[in-house]
Scaffold this motif. Structure first.
Motif, PDB file in Angstrom:
ATOM      1  N   GLY A  70       0.756  -0.989  -0.156  1.00 27.21           N
ATOM      2  CA  GLY A  70       0.010   0.152   0.203  1.00 27.21           C
ATOM      3  C   GLY A  70       1.075   1.474   0.153  1.00 27.21           C
ATOM      4  N   ALA A  71       2.061   1.159   0.464  1.00 27.00           N
ATOM      5  CA  ALA A  71       3.012   2.469   0.616  1.00 27.00           C
ATOM      6  C   ALA A  71       3.678   2.433   0.058  1.00 27.00           C
ATOM      7  N   LEU A  72       4.168   1.488  -0.878  1.00 27.06           N
ATOM      8  CA  LEU A  72       5.009   1.328  -2.199  1.00 27.06           C
ATOM      9  C   LEU A  72       4.201   2.277  -3.651  1.00 27.06           C
ATOM     10  N   LEU A  73       2.667   1.800  -3.683  1.00 29.27           N
ATOM     11  CA  LEU A  73       1.259   2.135  -4.662  1.00 29.27           C
ATOM     12  C   LEU A  73       1.115   3.172  -4.450  1.00 29.27           C
ATOM     13  N   VAL A  74       1.001   3.836  -2.691  1.00 27.24           N
ATOM     14  CA  VAL A  74      -0.575   5.065  -2.809  1.00 27.24           C
ATOM     15  C   VAL A  74       0.564   6.924  -2.811  1.00 27.24           C
ATOM     16  N   VAL A  75       2.050   6.122  -1.874  1.00 25.75           N
ATOM     17  CA  VAL A  75       2.772   7.648  -1.894  1.00 25.75           C
ATOM     18  C   VAL A  75       3.508   7.661  -2.718  1.00 25.75           C
ATOM     19  N   PRO A  76       3.928   6.977  -3.894  1.00 22.31           N
ATOM     20  CA  PRO A  76       4.647   7.237  -5.266  1.00 22.31           C
ATOM     21  C   PRO A  76       3.312   8.146  -6.542  1.00 22.31           C
ATOM     22  N   THR A  77       2.427   7.851  -5.865  1.00 23.85           N
ATOM     23  CA  THR A  77       1.215   8.163  -6.809  1.00 23.85           C
ATOM     24  C   THR A  77       0.376   9.447  -6.231  1.00 23.85           C
ATOM     25  N   ALA A  78       0.261   9.212  -5.310  1.00 26.31           N
ATOM     26  CA  ALA A  78       0.163  11.310  -4.516  1.00 26.31           C
ATOM     27  C   ALA A  78       1.355  11.800  -4.672  1.00 26.31           C
ATOM     28  N   TYR A  79       2.852  11.334  -4.937  1.00 25.50           N
ATOM     29  CA  TYR A  79       3.594  12.108  -4.792  1.00 25.50           C
ATOM     30  C   TYR A  79       3.405  13.186  -6.120  1.00 25.50           C
ATOM     31  N   TRP A  80       3.186  12.533  -7.285  1.00 27.13           N
ATOM     32  CA  TRP A  80       3.277  12.792  -9.011  1.00 27.13           C
ATOM     33  C   TRP A  80       2.121  13.024  -9.042  1.00 27.13           C
ATOM     34  N   VAL A  81       0.752  13.099  -8.565  1.00 27.34           N
ATOM     35  CA  VAL A  81      -0.394  13.772  -8.674  1.00 27.34           C
ATOM     36  C   VAL A  81       0.111  15.071  -8.325  1.00 27.34           C
ATOM     37  N   GLY A 153      -0.741  14.534   4.837  1.00 30.03           N
ATOM     38  CA  GLY A 153       1.504  14.661   5.121  1.00 30.03           C
ATOM     39  C   GLY A 153       1.910  15.037   4.025  1.00 30.03           C
ATOM     40  N   MET A 154       1.620  14.954   2.065  1.00 29.71           N
ATOM     41  CA  MET A 154       2.021  15.902   1.726  1.00 29.71           C
ATOM     42  C   MET A 154       1.112  17.083   1.443  1.00 29.71           C
ATOM     43  N   ALA A 155       0.536  18.363   1.944  1.00 29.56           N
ATOM     44  CA  ALA A 155      -0.018  18.955   2.039  1.00 29.56           C
ATOM     45  C   ALA A 155       0.238  19.544   3.001  1.00 29.56           C
ATOM     46  N   ALA A 156       1.334  19.143   3.871  1.00 26.49           N
ATOM     47  CA  ALA A 156       1.498  20.120   4.978  1.00 26.49           C
ATOM     48  C   ALA A 156       2.992  20.805   4.916  1.00 26.49           C
ATOM     49  N   ILE A 157       3.659  19.591   3.397  1.00 28.34           N
ATOM     50  CA  ILE A 157       5.472  19.988   3.318  1.00 28.34           C
ATOM     51  C   ILE A 157       5.379  20.283   1.809  1.00 28.34           C
ATOM     52  N   ASP A 158       6.124  21.478   0.862  1.00 26.65           N
ATOM     53  CA  ASP A 158       6.229  21.873  -0.032  1.00 26.65           C
ATOM     54  C   ASP A 158       6.681  20.887  -1.275  1.00 26.65           C
ATOM     55  N   ILE A 159       5.911  20.120  -1.822  1.00 27.39           N
ATOM     56  CA  ILE A 159       6.204  19.097  -2.876  1.00 27.39           C
ATOM     57  C   ILE A 159       7.482  19.728  -3.638  1.00 27.39           C
ATOM     58  N   ALA A 160       7.268  20.101  -4.280  1.00 28.86           N
ATOM     59  CA  ALA A 160       7.735  21.492  -5.505  1.00 28.86           C
ATOM     60  C   ALA A 160       8.953  21.484  -4.930  1.00 28.86           C
ATOM     61  N   THR A 161       9.478  22.198  -4.039  1.00 27.56           N
ATOM     62  CA  THR A 161      10.770  23.345  -3.305  1.00 27.56           C
ATOM     63  C   THR A 161      10.994  21.809  -3.630  1.00 27.56           C
ATOM     64  N   LEU A 162      10.785  20.863  -2.460  1.00 31.22           N
ATOM     65  CA  LEU A 162      11.927  19.533  -2.114  1.00 31.22           C
ATOM     66  C   LEU A 162      12.568  19.068  -3.293  1.00 31.22           C
ATOM     67  N   VAL A 185       7.512  12.654   5.455  1.00 33.69           N
ATOM     68  CA  VAL A 185       5.763  12.201   5.579  1.00 33.69           C
ATOM     69  C   VAL A 185       6.390  11.115   5.786  1.00 33.69           C
ATOM     70  N   ARG A 186       6.921  10.032   6.929  1.00 34.24           N
ATOM     71  CA  ARG A 186       7.092   9.318   7.175  1.00 34.24           C
ATOM     72  C   ARG A 186       6.183   8.875   8.403  1.00 34.24           C
ATOM     73  N   SER A 187       5.352  10.433   9.432  1.00 30.65           N
ATOM     74  CA  SER A 187       5.043   9.874  10.913  1.00 30.65           C
ATOM     75  C   SER A 187       3.019  10.025   9.533  1.00 30.65           C
ATOM     76  N   ALA A 188       2.740  10.216   8.569  1.00 30.75           N
ATOM     77  CA  ALA A 188       1.799  10.040   7.613  1.00 30.75           C
ATOM     78  C   ALA A 188       1.562   8.202   7.003  1.00 30.75           C
ATOM     79  N   ILE A 189       2.651   7.838   6.839  1.00 27.57           N
ATOM     80  CA  ILE A 189       2.712   6.383   6.211  1.00 27.57           C
ATOM     81  C   ILE A 189       2.361   5.676   7.284  1.00 27.57           C
ATOM     82  N   PHE A 251       3.712   8.747  16.967  1.00 30.03           N
ATOM     83  CA  PHE A 251       4.304   8.548  16.079  1.00 30.03           C
ATOM     84  C   PHE A 251       3.868   9.615  14.764  1.00 30.03           C
ATOM     85  N   GLY A 252       2.697  10.338  14.708  1.00 31.54           N
ATOM     86  CA  GLY A 252       2.582  11.419  14.262  1.00 31.54           C
ATOM     87  C   GLY A 252       2.409  12.602  14.702  1.00 31.54           C
TER      88      GLY A 252
END
Length: 274
Positions: A70-81, A153-162, A185-189, A251-252
């Motif tokens: 689930g993590a391998l599927l969701v994290v790249p998908t959410a990141y790319w979207v 979790g990704m909404a709380a960080i600046d994905i584009a800048t990183l 996004v470790r805490s979110a995962i 952890f969160g």
């Protein structure tokens, strides 16, 4: 004003009693296996059962595999979207909540239809194939919770800048996801992982129809044959869920890169020779 302030307190107390009173009654009943005394004989009987050890081990392994997939599927998908396809985000969110709308029975019969006898990939014909379908079913059921946790979790960080900073240092897109996005996004995962584990551990419909030796069908079978052991299993299931919710909160609330346990300072003693 005092009445207005007192009303939320009354509602909170009533809601707490609504959940706690049945649990306390179940716990008390689980201690009454020996007539005339309170004991943990029901819990001892459960832990001494070889079947319990097998089903809990199977469920834990299947849940952990589902968490990883689930993590391998969701994290790249959410990141790319979020990075490249923001207009597709409403569609992805709609797809992610479909497991809440589509019944698990429909999902299982769909698996049997697609991967059954005569299929190009007859997974239902082998034990390994059934285990694979079970794990995929767990991933699908936990998709709404895992995706929501990771997306927030990704909404709380600046994905584009990183991403720009990582690429300016020569990192590839894969390394950016593994070394930059995942840690941030470790805490979110972890939150999504605990929710996935709780859902997978007690899932009954998919597990039962695929005839897998997991914890959910085992609880139902025990409930048909015994009286006190099912109450003990229910209490343990509640306890495990609460423990995972506490761990999710622990952890969160931690910042990316923060140590789980503080580093201990150990003094060095130098032996002085005579």
């Amino acid at each position: 004003m005092k009445t207005i302030r007192l009303f939320p307190t009354i509602i909170t107390v009533l809601a707490g009693l609504y959940f706690l009173v049945p649990l306390i009654a179940t716990f008390k009943f689980s201690l009454e296996m020996k007539r005339g005394e309170l004991s943990f004989a029901a819990y001892q009987s459960v832990f001494q059962s070889d079947t319990f050890v097998q089903v809990i081990g199977f469920s834990v392994v299947a849940s952990l595999v589902a968490i990883v997939l689930g993590a391998l599927l969701v994290v790249p998908t959410a990141y790319w979207v979020r990075l490249k396809l923001p207009k597709v985000r409403p569609f992805i969110e709609f797809v992610s909540i479909l497991p809440l709308v589509i019944p698990s029975v429909v999902l299982v019969f769909g698996y049997a239809r697609i991967y059954g006898t005569g299929s190009f990939l007859p997974l239902t014909m082998t034990e390994t194939g059934l285990n694979v379908l079970l794990v995929i079913g767990y991933v699908v059921l936990s998709l709404p919770y895992m995706y929501r946790a990771v997306d927030n979790g990704m909404a709380a960080i600046d994905i584009a800048t990183l991403t720009e900073a990582a690429e300016s240092l020569g990192a590839s897109r894969l390394r950016t996801i593994l070394a930059v996005v995942f840690p941030n996004v470790r805490s979110a995962i972890v939150s999504g992982a605990f929710l996935t584990f709780s859902i997978s551990l007690g899932e009954f419909v998919i597990t039962s129809l695929l005839n897998r030796p997991a914890f959910g069908p085992y609880m139902v079978q025990i409930g048909q044959d015994y009286a006190y052991q099912p109450a003990a299993l229910a209490v343990m299931a509640f306890a495990v869920t609460w423990v995972f919710m506490a761990l999710m909160e622990f952890f969160g609330s931690r910042r990316p890169g923060q140590r789980i346990f503080p580093r201990l300072r150990v003094s060095r003693f130098r032996r002085v020779g005579s």
